[in-house]
Design a protein around this motif. Sequence first.
Motif, mmCIF file in Angstrom:
data_model
loop_
_atom_site.group_PDB
_atom_site.id
_atom_site.type_symbol
_atom_site.label_atom_id
_atom_site.label_comp_id
_atom_site.label_asym_id
_atom_site.label_seq_id
_atom_site.Cartn_x
_atom_site.Cartn_y
_atom_site.Cartn_z
ATOM 1 N N PHE A 182 -54.371 -42.681 51.218
ATOM 2 C CA PHE A 182 -52.994 -42.728 51.710
ATOM 3 C C PHE A 182 -53.035 -43.090 53.195
ATOM 4 N N GLU A 221 -47.143 -38.825 55.932
ATOM 5 C CA GLU A 221 -45.828 -38.906 55.304
ATOM 6 C C GLU A 221 -45.927 -39.492 53.894
ATOM 7 N N THR A 222 -46.729 -40.538 53.741
ATOM 8 C CA THR A 222 -46.893 -41.158 52.418
ATOM 9 C C THR A 222 -47.520 -40.173 51.436
ATOM 10 N N TYR A 223 -48.526 -39.461 51.885
ATOM 11 C CA TYR A 223 -49.192 -38.455 51.051
ATOM 12 C C TYR A 223 -48.224 -37.342 50.668
ATOM 13 N N ARG A 273 -44.921 -37.427 50.480
ATOM 14 C CA ARG A 273 -43.920 -37.911 49.510
ATOM 15 C C ARG A 273 -44.517 -37.982 48.110
#
Length: 287
Positions: free
Chosen positions: A82, A86-88, A90
């Motif tokens: 990731f 933030e991506t992880y 979500r």
Amino acid sequence: MNNQSIIMKSIKHIEAHLQDELIIRDIADHFGFSSFYYSRLFKGITNLSPKDYIIGRKVTESLHDLLTCDARILDIALKYGFNSNETYTRAFQKSFGLTPSDIRKTGLVNPMKRMNEITEESLKRQAFRVNEAPTLVNLPEVKLAGIPFYYDVSCQNDLTPQWQHLMDNLKYIPHIHQPNRYYQLQFWFPDQADDSIYFFVGIEVDSLEGLPIQLTGKVIASRKYLRFKHKGRSNQVGLTYDYIYKDFLPHSNYELKEFYDFEYYGPDYLGPYNDNSISEIYIPVQS
């Protein structure tokens, strides 16, 4: 090599690279497909999109690091491909309904939300079950009259002779419930060998009084059951039971306290050799 074999090879490739950035276009190219066709084929075989499978597997595998080491959440996110915290987060929330911080604080994970590796065996087990979540139901007591017998499950035969024996003796059973409702009960003892089981084929009755001595009465207790559905021939139902006991229950929060389960043959049951027959499987459980 058929398409399912190719998809399974692509899953092995995904599993070997869960800590890398996985791009669906690159995976599709590697196995000779366009991204569009690969995604359609993957979902048709596994009932998941490649993206959902990859993300689900990454966050599931990351749980071990999250719960057992002191690494920063950002470092765990980067380890599993990731590109940001933030991506992880979500992706994690989509899979588990909680943030990585929440789960690290509580140490609690809903095992039903884990994404397990897809294997040939797990696909085979899912092939004969209706694709819907099991239902937790409260059943009233059911009285049955019928015929018990011991069966060696390694024989791989169907139970047509036993069912025919029951049908031939229906005329001797009083108080048969209307409309007719048929059940098959499986029961065992805690120390019983895995390759043997006791069966009971029966019909629902309103009372067990006056039952002839050559027939046996049984009562299915009123309690909570998980209801699953099997679609296909009756002699293939073992694959649905394998899914229940090997895939579903080990990753659930349900406990097995009883030594029986049973099948009900309702209006969607079209006969033992009809590929479109649907029977219901009931497993006694407690949360």
